[in-house]
Design a protein around this motif. Structure first.
Motif, PDB file in Angstrom:
ATOM      1  N   ASN A  95       0.823  -1.207   0.000  1.00  0.00           N
ATOM      2  CA  ASN A  95       0.000   0.000   0.000  1.00  0.00           C
ATOM      3  C   ASN A  95       0.850   1.248   0.000  1.00  0.00           C
ATOM      4  O   ASN A  95       0.605   2.190  -0.738  1.00  0.00           O
ATOM      5  CB  ASN A  95      -0.900   0.027   1.228  1.00  0.00           C
ATOM      6  CG  ASN A  95      -2.095  -0.868   1.014  1.00  0.00           C
ATOM      7  OD1 ASN A  95      -2.483  -1.118  -0.122  1.00  0.00           O
ATOM      8  ND2 ASN A  95      -2.650  -1.375   2.101  1.00  0.00           N
ATOM      9  N   ILE A  96       1.809   1.204   0.900  1.00  0.00           N
ATOM     10  CA  ILE A  96       2.668   2.375   1.038  1.00  0.00           C
ATOM     11  C   ILE A  96       3.337   2.676  -0.285  1.00  0.00           C
ATOM     12  O   ILE A  96       3.301   3.812  -0.784  1.00  0.00           O
ATOM     13  CB  ILE A  96       3.724   2.122   2.120  1.00  0.00           C
ATOM     14  CG1 ILE A  96       3.062   2.068   3.492  1.00  0.00           C
ATOM     15  CG2 ILE A  96       4.785   3.200   2.095  1.00  0.00           C
ATOM     16  CD1 ILE A  96       3.977   1.538   4.554  1.00  0.00           C
ATOM     17  N   VAL A  97       3.936   1.656  -0.793  1.00  0.00           N
ATOM     18  CA  VAL A  97       4.674   1.848  -2.029  1.00  0.00           C
ATOM     19  C   VAL A  97       3.730   2.299  -3.119  1.00  0.00           C
ATOM     20  O   VAL A  97       4.056   3.185  -3.914  1.00  0.00           O
ATOM     21  CB  VAL A  97       5.391   0.552  -2.413  1.00  0.00           C
ATOM     22  CG1 VAL A  97       6.064   0.697  -3.771  1.00  0.00           C
ATOM     23  CG2 VAL A  97       6.399   0.188  -1.360  1.00  0.00           C
ATOM     24  N   ALA A  98       2.538   1.694  -3.122  1.00  0.00           N
ATOM     25  CA  ALA A  98       1.579   2.056  -4.156  1.00  0.00           C
ATOM     26  C   ALA A  98       1.250   3.536  -4.081  1.00  0.00           C
ATOM     27  O   ALA A  98       1.215   4.227  -5.097  1.00  0.00           O
ATOM     28  CB  ALA A  98       0.309   1.226  -4.003  1.00  0.00           C
ATOM     29  N   THR A  99       1.039   4.011  -2.873  1.00  0.00           N
ATOM     30  CA  THR A  99       0.665   5.417  -2.723  1.00  0.00           C
ATOM     31  C   THR A  99       1.754   6.326  -3.243  1.00  0.00           C
ATOM     32  O   THR A  99       1.525   7.217  -4.062  1.00  0.00           O
ATOM     33  CB  THR A  99       0.426   5.751  -1.247  1.00  0.00           C
ATOM     34  OG1 THR A  99      -0.218   4.663  -0.656  1.00  0.00           O
ATOM     35  CG2 THR A  99      -0.374   7.006  -1.106  1.00  0.00           C
ATOM     36  N   LEU A 100       2.939   6.090  -2.695  1.00  0.00           N
ATOM     37  CA  LEU A 100       4.044   6.948  -3.077  1.00  0.00           C
ATOM     38  C   LEU A 100       4.346   6.780  -4.554  1.00  0.00           C
ATOM     39  O   LEU A 100       4.536   7.761  -5.284  1.00  0.00           O
ATOM     40  CB  LEU A 100       5.271   6.593  -2.217  1.00  0.00           C
ATOM     41  CG  LEU A 100       6.372   7.631  -2.200  1.00  0.00           C
ATOM     42  CD1 LEU A 100       5.827   8.958  -1.719  1.00  0.00           C
ATOM     43  CD2 LEU A 100       7.495   7.159  -1.312  1.00  0.00           C
ATOM     44  N   GLY A 101       4.363   5.508  -4.952  1.00  0.00           N
ATOM     45  CA  GLY A 101       4.650   5.203  -6.346  1.00  0.00           C
ATOM     46  C   GLY A 101       3.661   5.871  -7.269  1.00  0.00           C
ATOM     47  O   GLY A 101       4.039   6.437  -8.291  1.00  0.00           O
ATOM     48  N   ALA A 102       2.410   5.838  -6.864  1.00  0.00           N
ATOM     49  CA  ALA A 102       1.375   6.410  -7.715  1.00  0.00           C
ATOM     50  C   ALA A 102       1.616   7.890  -7.927  1.00  0.00           C
ATOM     51  O   ALA A 102       1.473   8.396  -9.037  1.00  0.00           O
ATOM     52  CB  ALA A 102       0.007   6.195  -7.087  1.00  0.00           C
ATOM     53  N   THR A 103       1.986   8.566  -6.863  1.00  0.00           N
ATOM     54  CA  THR A 103       2.211  10.005  -7.002  1.00  0.00           C
ATOM     55  C   THR A 103       3.367  10.259  -7.942  1.00  0.00           C
ATOM     56  O   THR A 103       3.330  11.183  -8.751  1.00  0.00           O
ATOM     57  CB  THR A 103       2.508  10.655  -5.640  1.00  0.00           C
ATOM     58  OG1 THR A 103       3.545   9.923  -5.008  1.00  0.00           O
ATOM     59  CG2 THR A 103       1.282  10.698  -4.772  1.00  0.00           C
ATOM     60  N   ILE A 104       4.396   9.419  -7.786  1.00  0.00           N
ATOM     61  CA  ILE A 104       5.555   9.617  -8.659  1.00  0.00           C
ATOM     62  C   ILE A 104       5.161   9.354 -10.107  1.00  0.00           C
ATOM     63  O   ILE A 104       5.450  10.149 -11.004  1.00  0.00           O
ATOM     64  CB  ILE A 104       6.710   8.691  -8.232  1.00  0.00           C
ATOM     65  CG1 ILE A 104       7.183   9.090  -6.825  1.00  0.00           C
ATOM     66  CG2 ILE A 104       7.860   8.780  -9.229  1.00  0.00           C
ATOM     67  CD1 ILE A 104       8.237   8.180  -6.261  1.00  0.00           C
ATOM     68  N   THR A 105       4.470   8.247 -10.270  1.00  0.00           N
ATOM     69  CA  THR A 105       4.073   7.873 -11.618  1.00  0.00           C
ATOM     70  C   THR A 105       3.265   8.988 -12.260  1.00  0.00           C
ATOM     71  O   THR A 105       3.456   9.327 -13.425  1.00  0.00           O
ATOM     72  CB  THR A 105       3.203   6.597 -11.579  1.00  0.00           C
ATOM     73  OG1 THR A 105       3.759   5.718 -10.621  1.00  0.00           O
ATOM     74  CG2 THR A 105       3.162   5.939 -12.933  1.00  0.00           C
ATOM     75  N   LYS A 106       2.398   9.517 -11.458  1.00  0.00           N
ATOM     76  CA  LYS A 106       1.546  10.588 -11.962  1.00  0.00           C
ATOM     77  C   LYS A 106       2.403  11.733 -12.512  1.00  0.00           C
ATOM     78  O   LYS A 106       2.141  12.247 -13.602  1.00  0.00           O
ATOM     79  CB  LYS A 106       0.679  11.086 -10.803  1.00  0.00           C
ATOM     80  CG  LYS A 106      -0.344  12.120 -11.193  1.00  0.00           C
ATOM     81  CD  LYS A 106      -1.539  11.481 -11.843  1.00  0.00           C
ATOM     82  CE  LYS A 106      -2.374  12.529 -12.546  1.00  0.00           C
ATOM     83  NZ  LYS A 106      -3.379  11.946 -13.431  1.00  0.00           N
ATOM     84  N   ALA A 107       3.424  12.063 -11.731  1.00  0.00           N
ATOM     85  CA  ALA A 107       4.276  13.165 -12.138  1.00  0.00           C
ATOM     86  C   ALA A 107       5.017  12.819 -13.418  1.00  0.00           C
ATOM     87  O   ALA A 107       5.122  13.634 -14.333  1.00  0.00           O
ATOM     88  CB  ALA A 107       5.267  13.488 -11.028  1.00  0.00           C
ATOM     89  N   ILE A 108       5.497  11.592 -13.449  1.00  0.00           N
ATOM     90  CA  ILE A 108       6.267  11.199 -14.627  1.00  0.00           C
ATOM     91  C   ILE A 108       5.378  11.205 -15.867  1.00  0.00           C
ATOM     92  O   ILE A 108       5.760  11.679 -16.935  1.00  0.00           O
ATOM     93  CB  ILE A 108       6.889   9.801 -14.408  1.00  0.00           C
ATOM     94  CG1 ILE A 108       7.939   9.919 -13.298  1.00  0.00           C
ATOM     95  CG2 ILE A 108       7.520   9.272 -15.677  1.00  0.00           C
ATOM     96  CD1 ILE A 108       8.461   8.603 -12.805  1.00  0.00           C
TER      97      ILE A 108
END
Lengths: 563, 722
Positions: free
Chosen positions: A539-552
C-alpha cells in the motif's frame, strides 16, 4: 610607599587576543568579506554579535558548499541578503530534517539553493521573529576581573574575550573609550594597561589596594573621565523615564526640606555611612545591565505617549480585585465539523484504536482509503492554483497518511533517540502493524518520502497552467526533477524488496527456532502476519509510487520543446 | 452591586464583596452619621480603599450637605492608586444611580511632579523646580513683563491665568491626566490643581497638605469644615505630626543663614537707592498687621508662611522694632549668632523652650513676642525685595521658623543640643533640635475643624495607643480581620541558624560572625527554592551596609547571584527607584531577584511587592527604633508622663507596626501568596510573637500556622513540600 602596582603583564594580555581573532576569522571564511571581521573583538552589540558569529561558524562547516555559493555573483551582497544567508545557515544548523533534505537535494544540485528557500519563505520570516524575541541573556553571576597573579609590585591580569565583553557591558564608558581610542590612538595592550591603572577600574571595587586609591590621577583617568559623564546623563534620563507608581523620588511634598522635622537617628542616615555605597551601586548596576536596562530615547513623544498609555492600563489592572468581579461568560468559537460522525469515529480509531481490529472495524480500511486516494489521483487535474480536494477525501487521506506517518515516525523517533525525523507531532500510536516494520526500512522509507515530497512540490509548481509550453529553464529543471523522481521510485522498490526478503529470512529463522522447540501452533499466525505486512508495504509503495508515476506521466505528456 | 446599609444606598463597583469590606462600610457609615473621628483597622489586601471610596461617594450622593472627601495618603504611588480606584468607583456610581452628577476628583502634588514647562520640568529636585517656577510666575515678574520688560514667563501659567480659572471640569484626574490636560490646553497643571481644590468633590493628596502648617495654610485653608477627611495608611501619623512641627539646626544651616542675611542687607541697600518707596509701603502694611498683609497679596502662592498652626497665627501688628527692614535683619543676625553660640556646647544640653527663651532674652536681648513674628516678617521682606529663589534662603527661613515656633509653643516641646554624633565622638557635628513631643498638636486643628476624620490603616492596633497619642475621643473604633479562603501566607520564624547558634539583631550580638553568616545562609537557601522576587528588610541602613560588606567578603552574595540578581536600596531615592524598576523587570522576566532594603526606609512604605514581585519577604531582626536617640527618650518620657504609656509598650508597638509594614508589602490581595520569614530568636518569645502575628494580618496566627523553625536547615525541605 610601595610603588603603584604595574598591571597588565604584556604576555598575558596579548596571548589571549590572537586566539580570539583566530576563531573569528574561521567563522568569517564562510561569510562574504564585508562582515567587518577585521574589527576589534567586540562591536557595540558585544555578546549577541559574538555568540551569533561563533554559532554560525560551527554550523557552516557542514553545508559550506551550498551556503556560501549563493549570492556571490555580485561582489558584496546587500546587507539584507547577508542576514538571510546567516539565517539560513542557522536554521539548517538547528533543524536536522531540513539539513538532510538540503544535503540530499541542494548539494547534488538537483534543486537550486534559491529555489529551495523560495518555498520556505514563511519559515524564514517566522524564524527571524523568534530570533529577535529570544535573545540569550547575560549570566546572573557577577564576574570580576581579578588579577591572575600578583608578585612584588607587578600585578598581571588575564583577559579573555568573555571578560572583555563583561567589562564593556558593565562599564559602557570603557567601551566607548575603547572604540574611540583603539586602534588609532592606542594599541589594545596599551589601552588595557591604562584601564587597570585608572581609578575608573578601582572605583567600584571594595578590596582595592590602598595605594591605588591614594594614587594621583594617572593618564588613564583623563581618558575615562570624559566618558563617565555620559553615565550621569544616562542616570538623569533614567530617572525621567520612571513612572509615578515606582518613583520613590517623587515624594517631594512628604519629604521635609533639610532642617525641618525630627532629625532621623544616625542608624538611618546613610549619608554618613556610605562606605559600602560603591559596592551597593555595583550590584544595582550589574542587575541593570543583566535585565537589559533600556536606554532608548524615552523623550520621543510617541514613546512617551505609548508609555503613558501602558501605565494607565497597568494602573487600571492593578487596582482591580479580580476575585470580586463577575466572571465574564466564556466565549467560545463554535466548532464547525462537516461530518460529525466521521470526526468522532476517526478520533476513536486514533485514540484507542491501537490494534488492527479497531482499524478494520471502522468503516474505512486502509486499503479503501488508499484506493479512494489513488483513484482520486488518477482523475486529478494538476491545477495548483485552484488545488481542491473534497473534504471527505481530505479527511480520509489525512487520517490514513497521518497514521502511516505517525506510526513510522514514532518508531523512527524511538530508534533515533527522539532526534525528531518525524514531521508530524502527534501522539505516537504504536500499532501492531508498525512494530512489524523494521526500523531500517522505516528510516529509508521516510527519507525517500521526504525527498520525493520536496521534488514533487517543485515539480508541480513548475508545471505550466493550461497548455502553455515550458520555458527553457523550467524544462531543464523538470528534467532534473523527473530523473530524480525515477531514481526515488527505483530506490523505493529496492527497499521494499530488500525489506520483504529480510522479513522472509527472519521468519524462516524464527520458525526454524520454534520448530526446534516443537511449537507449531503459531505457524499459521505468522503467515497471516507476513501477509498483512506485505499488504501494508504494498500500500505504502503504491501510494508513493502512484504520485511519482503521476508526475512522470505528466512530464511525458508535456508538449515538447520543439513544438 | 448596589446594596443598602441602614437606608443608605451603596454603589460598590464589584459583583461580590468580602465580608470584612461590608463590616468596614457599616462601621464607616455609622461614624459618618455620628459626625466624629473614628479609627478603623483592616488588613491590607482586603480592598480597603475601594470600600472607603465607595461608601463615602455613595454617602455624598445621599447627603449632598456633606462637603468634599479629602483623602490623605503617604506617597505618590499610593496617591496614584487611590485615584485609579476613585475613577472606577465614581464611574460605577454614576452609571448605576443614573444621576448625572458632575463629580470632580483630583490628585494634588508638588510642582516637581506636575510641571510641564520644558525647561523647568527637566529638574528633578523639588526645591529647584519651585524656585525656577517662581522665577517665571512671581507677580512682580509678570508685572515687569506687562510693562514691556524683557522677562521670560511661563506660557502655561499665563495660559492658566487667561482662561484656566473658568474651566468647568468633571471626572478624575491623576498626575498624568493633569499634565496631559495642561499640555493640550496650555494650562499649568500645578496651579490648575491648586485652583481646582476649591471645586473638587474628592481630593487626594499627601498628609503634609493638612498636617504641616506651612503647606496647609497655603493649600487647604479654603476647604470647608463639613468635609470628610480620611487618613489612609495612618499608622505613622504620629510621626508625621511630630515632624511637621520640629526643626533641627546644624552649623551648615547657621552658615547659610549668615550668608542669606548678607545678601538680604545688600538687597536692602540696593532697593533703597532705586525704589525706596517699596520699603515704605511695606512698613505701613506691617503697621496694619500681618493678617491684612498677607490678605492684601492676592496671589495664591506666598513664599513663606508661618510654621505655626492656624489657631496660633497672630492678628496683632508687627512689633515696632522689626518693622524696619534693617532692624529686622539686625535682629535676625543677633539671633543667628546666639544659636551659633549655643551650638558650641561640649556636652549634651536639654532644655525647655521656656528656658531657651529666657536665655535668648538675657544673652541677645530679644523678646519672645518679637520672635513670634520673625517668620511672617521674613516672608514679607523677601516679597518686598522680590526674591524668587527661596530655595537659596532655606537657612534664614529655618532660623526664622525656629524662632517663631520656639516662642509660640512651650508645652510638649523640648530643645536638645548635641555636640557630636554618639558613634563618632571625635567628629564635631553639633546640632540643635527643636523637637515636638506631642503628636496631638498638629492634628488637633484638623480634628477640631472637620466634620468627620477617618483614621485607617492595615495595622493600627493597639487602637488605644493612637487615641492616647493623638489625644482625641473617637466616636467609633473597629478592628476587622481578614477572611481567608486559603492559606495564602506562610509565616516562618527562624530562631537558629544551620549551626544551631541563635540568630538575633540584638545590638550586642548582631555583628557576630555567626549571626551574619546565618542570616546569609537563610538568604542563600531561600534563593534556591523561592521563585521570582525576594524582599529582605534590615533594621537600619547602617546595619544593612555592614552586613552587605561582610556578605560580599564571605562570598554569600556570589552564591545568591547564582540564582538571583541583587538590588539594594540606596540612600538616594532616584537611584533606589531605578534599582526597584530593574528589580521588577528581573522578576517579570523570570530571572528572579533579591531586593535588600531597610525597614522604615523608602521602599518599606508605599511600594507594593504584589505577586511575582514578592514571593518571600525576610525580616532580619526586629526593627526596633534606635533606642539611644535622645529625642526618642524625651518623647517616651513625655508619653509616660502625659499619657501613661510605658516605654517598653511604645517600643514594641513601634517595632510591630514597622514589621507589619515590611511584611505586609508582599501580600496585596487574597489571590497573592508569599512566604514571610522572621529571622530572630526573639520572635519566638513574648514580644516577638506579637510582632510576627501582627505582621501577617492576624489571620495566620489565629489559625496557628506560625511555624517556628529552630534550625533553618529543615526549612528548605519544608518549603518545597508545602
Amino acid at each position: 610607599m610601595k610603588a603603584p602596582a604595574k598591571p597588565g603583564a604584556p604576555s598575558s594580555t596579548t596571548s589571549s587576543a590572537p586566539s580570539f581573532f583566530a576563531s573569528r576569522s574561521s567563522s568569517s571564511s564562510s561569510m562574504p568579506p564585508n562582515n567587518g571581521s577585521s574589527m576589534p573583538p567586540t562591536r557595540p552589540g558585544s555578546t549577541a554579535t559574538h555568540t551569533a558569529a561563533t554559532s554560525s561558524s560551527s554550523s557552516s562547516s557542514s553545508h559550506r558548499g551550498g551556503g556560501a555559493s549563493v549570492p556571490s555573483t555580485s561582489g558584496a551582497p546587500a546587507p539584507h541578503i547577508m542576514e538571510e544567508i546567516e539565517q539560513r545557515a542557522s536554521m539548517l544548523a538547528s533543524n536536522k530534517e531540513l539539513r538532510l533534505l538540503h544535503d540530499n537535494l541542494v548539494k547534488p544540485g538537483i534543486i537550486k539553493e534559491n529555489e529551495f528557500w523560495e518555498a520556505r519563505k514563511s519559515m524564514l520570516s517566522s524564524d527571524s521573529q523568534n530570533v529577535s524575541k529570544q535573545k540569550v541573556g547575560l549570566a546572573t553571576t557577577l564576574r570580576e576581573v581579578k588579577p591572575s597573579s600578583e608578585s612584588g609590585d607587578t600585578v598581571s591580569y588575564k583577559l579573555d574575550p568573555a571578560a572583555i565583553i563583561e567589562i564593556f557591558t558593565q562599564f559602557p564608558a570603557v567601551r566607548k573609550a575603547y572604540h574611540e581610542n583603539v586602534p588609532l590612538k592606542l594599541t589594545e595592550l596599551e589601552f588595557w594597561k591604562r584601564y587597570f591603572k585608572s581609578k575608573h577600574f578601582h572605583r567600584d571595587r571594595l578590596r582595592a589596594p590602598q595605594n591605588i586609591q591614594q594614587q594621583s590621577a594617572s593618564e588613564g583617568d583623563d581618558m575615562f573621565a570624559k566618558y563617565v559623564e555620559d553615565d550621569r546623563e544616562r542616570f538623569k534620563r533614567r530617572v525621567h523615564s520612571l513612572d509615578p507608581s515606582g518613583d520613590l523620588s517623587a515624594e517631594a511634598d512628604t519629604k521635609l526640606p533639610d532642617g525641618y522635622g525630627v532629625r532621623t537617628d544616625d542608624t538611618m542616615r546613610p549619608a554618613k555611612l556610605a562606605k559600602s555605597l560603591p559596592l551597593i551601586r555595583r550590584f544595582n548596576k550589574h542587575g541593570a545591565v543583566v535585565v537589559g536596562e533600556s536606554d532608548t530615547a524615552e523623550a520621543e513623544p510617541s514613546v512617551a505617549i505609548e508609555k503613558a498609555e501602558r501605565y494607565r492600563a497597568r494602573m487600571k489592572e492593578n487596582v482591580r480585585i479580580s476575585e470580586l468581579d463577575e466572571e465574564p461568560a466564556d466565549t467560545f468559537v463554535p466548532l464547525r465539523i462537516q461530518d460529525q460522525r466521521r470526526y468522532f469515529e476517526g478520533y476513536a480509531s486514533t485514540s484507542n484504536g491501537d490494534d488492527a481490529e479497531s482499524l478494520s472495524s471502522s468503516s474505512f480500511t486502509p486499503e479503501e482509503a488508499i484506493d479512494a486516494f489513488s483513484s482520486n489521483l488518477q482523475g486529478w487535474i494538476p491545477d495548483l492554483y485552484r488545488a481542491q480536494t473534497s473534504h471527505d477525501d481530505a479527511a480520509l487521506i489525512n487520517r490514513e497518511m497521518n497514521t502511516l506517518l505517525v506510526t513510522s515516525s514514532s518508531t523512527v523517533n524511538n530508534n533515533n533517540n527522539g532526534s525528531g525525523s518525524g514531521a508530524i507531532d502527534l501522539t505516537p500510536i504504536a500499532t501492531d502493524i508498525d512494530t512489524k516494520l523494521s526500523s531500517s526500512f522505516r528510516a529509508s522509507y521516510l527519507d525517500i518520502f521526504d525527498t520525493t515530497n520536496e521534488l514533487l512540490r517543485h515539480f508541480w509548481s513548475t508545471m505550466p497552467t493550461g497548455s502553455l509550453p515550458l520555458s527553457a529553464a523550467s524544462t531543464e529543471k523538470v528534467g532534473r526533477l523527473v530523473k530524480m523522481l525515477r531514481e526515488n521510485q527505483i530506490k523505493l522498490e529496492g527497499i521494499v524488496k530488500q525489506e520483504s526478503e529480510e522479513r522472509v529470512a527472519k521468519e524462516k529463522e524464527k520458525e526454524g527456532a520454534k520448530r526446534k522447540k516443537g511449537d507449531s501452533s503459531s505457524a499459521s499466525d505468522n503467515k497471516a502476519k507476513i501477509d498483512e505486512e506485505r499488504k501494508i508495504m504494498g500500500n505504502i509503495v503504491a501510494t508513493l509510487g502512484a504520485t511519482i508515476t503521476k508526475a512522470i506521466e505528466k512530464h511525458a505528456s508535456l508538449p515538447t520543446k520543439k513544438s | 452591586m448596589k446594596f443598602f446599609i441602614e437606608e443608605l444606598p451603596v454603589y460598590f463597583p464589584y459583583a461580590y464583596i468580602y465580608p470584612e469590606q461590608y463590616q468596614y462600610m457599616v462601621s464607616l457609615k455609622r461614624a459618618l452619621d455620628a459626625k466624629g473621628p473614628c479609627v478603623l483597622e483592616m488588613p491590607s489586601g482586603t480592598g480597603k480603599t475601594v470600600s472607603l471610596l465607595s461608601l463615602i461617594t455613595s454617602y455624598q450622593l445621599q447627603h449632598p450637605e456633606i462637603g468634599k472627601l479629602i483623602y490623605c495618603s503617604r506617597t505618590v504611588p499610593e496617591i496614584e492608586q487611590v485615584l485609579e480606584e476613585a475613577r472606577r468607583v465614581i464611574a460605577y456610581r454614576d452609571a448605576e444611580s443614573g444621576q448625572g452628577t458632575k463629580t470632580l476628583c483630583i490628585g494634588m502634588t508638588s510642582r516637581r511632579n506636575l510641571c510641564i514647562h520644558p525647561r523647568v520640568s527637566e529638574e528633578r529636585e523639588g526645591k529647584v523646580v519651585d524656585s525656577m517656577c517662581r522665577d517665571l510666575t512671581a507677580p512682580w515678574v509678570r508685572e515687569r513683563s506687562s510693562e514691556g520688560g524683557d522677562v521670560e514667563l511661563c506660557e502655561f501659567f499665563e495660559g492658566f491665568e487667561r482662561n484656566g480659572r473658568d474651566a468647568l471640569l468633571s471626572g478624575t484626574y491623576n498626575m498624568e491626566d493633569l499634565r496631559e490636560m495642561g499640555r493640550t490646553k496650555g494650562w499649568c497643571p500645578y496651579f490648575l490643581a491648586r485652583h481646582l481644590i476649591t471645586f473638587a468633590n474628592i481630593i487626594v493628596y499627601s498628609y503634609a497638605y493638612l498636617l504641616d502648617p506651612k503647606i496647609a495654610s497655603l493649600i487647604s485653608k479654603e476647604i470647608k469644615a463639613d468635609s470628610v477627611i480620611v487618613f489612609d495608611e495612618a499608622h505613622n501619623i504620629d510621626n508625621a505630626c511630630i515632624n511637621s512641627l520640629s526643626v533641627n539646626l546644624d552649623m551648615k544651616i547657621i552658615e547659610a543663614s549668615h550668608r542669606n542675611l548678607i545678601r538680604i542687607s545688600n538687597a536692602i541697600t540696593n532697593i533703597k537707592q532705586t525704589d525706596a518707596n517699596r520699603l515704605r509701603e511695606e512698613y505701613s502694611r506691617l503697621v496694619r498687621g500681618l493678617a491684612q498683609n498677607s490678605a492684601s497679596l492676592g496671589h495664591g502662592d506666598r513664599l513663606t508662611v508661618d510654621p505655626v498652626l492656624p489657631a496660633d497665627v497672630l492678628q496683632e501688628a508687627v512689633p515696632g522694632n522689626i518693622r524696619k527692614a534693617e532692624h529686622f535683619v539686625a535682629l535676625m543676625k543677633r539671633f543667628t549668632d546666639y544659636v551659633r553660640l549655643r551650638l558650641r556646647v561640649q556636652n549634651v544640653v536639654q532644655e525647655s523652650p521656656l528656658a531657651f527663651l529666657q536665655n535668648v532674652y538675657q544673652a541677645a536681648a530679644i523678646e519672645a513676642r518679637t520672635l513670634r513674628f520673625t517668620s511672617s516678617r521674613l516672608g514679607s521682606l523677601l516679597r518686598t525685595l522680590q526674591i524668587t529663589d527661596v530655595s537659596q534662603f532655606n537657612g534664614i527661613c529655618l532660623v526664622a521658623d525656629f524662632a517663631t515656633l520656639v516662642s509660640t509653643y512651650q508645652d510638649g516641646f523640648t530643645i536638645i543640643i548635641e555636640p557630636c554624633d554618639d558613634r563618632t565622638p571625635n567628629i564635631r557635628d553639633p546640632v540643635l533640635q527643636f523637637c515636638c513631643l506631642d503628636a496631638s498638636l498638629a492634628i488637633k486643628p484638623v480634628l477640631d475643624k472637620f466634620r468627620s476624620v477617618v483614621i485607617t490603616s492595615g495595622t493600627i492596633s493597639p487602637l488605644e495607643m493612637y487615641t492616647k497619642m493623638l489625644n482625641f475621643r473617637p466616636v467609633l473604633t473597629e478592628r476587622l480581620t481578614m477572611s481567608l479562603a486559603r492559606n495564602c501566607v506562610c509565616p516562618l520564624v527562624i530562631t537558629r541558624g544551620t549551626d544551631q547558634s541563635a540568630i538575633s539583631s540584638r545590638y550586642e550580638v548582631r555583628s557576630d560572625p555567626s549571626v551574619v553568616r546565618n542570616f546569609g545562609s537563610v538568604l542563600v537557601d531561600m534563593c534556591g527554592v523561592v521563585p521570582d522576587g525576594i524582599c529582605c528588610f534590615f533594621t537600619s541602613y547602617s546595619y544593612m551596609e555592614s552586613i552587605v560588606a561582610v556578605w560580599e567578603e564571605t562570598g554569600v552574595l556570589d552564591k545568591v547571584l547564582e540564582n538571583k540578581l541583587i538590588f539594594v536600596e540606596t540612600p538616594d531615592a532616584a537611584e533606589s527607584a531605578i534599582a526597584l524598576q530593574n528589580y521588577k523587570k528581573a522578576c517579570d522576566s523570570g530571572r528572579g531577584a533579591v531586593l535588600l532594603s531597610v525597614a522604615r526606609g523608602k521602599v518599606s512604605e508605599g511600594i507594593d511587592f504584589d505577586n511575582q514581585y514578592g514571593r518571600c519577604v525576610i525580616l532580619y531582626g526586629i526593627p526596633y527604633v534606635y533606642t539611644e536617640s535622645r529625642i526618642l527618650k524625651a518623647r517616651m518620657e513625655f508619653l509616660r508622663d502625659r499619657h501613661q504609656i510605658r516605654e517598653g509598650d511604645f517600643l514594641t508597638f513601634d517595632a510591630m507596626r514597622t514589621a507589619a509594614q515590611c511584611i505586609g508589602r508582599v501580600i496585596r490581595g487574597k489571590n497573592d501568596y508569599g512566604l514571610m520569614v522572621f529571622a530572630d530568636n526573639r520572635y519566638n518569645r513574648g514580644v516577638g510573637v506579637g510582632v510576627g502575628a501582627k505582621g501577617v494580618g492576624m489571620c495566620a496566627a489565629a489559625r496557628g500556622i506560625v511555624i517556628v523553625i529552630e534550625c533553618h536547615g529543615h526549612l528548605c525541605l519544608w518549603v518545597e513540600v508545602p
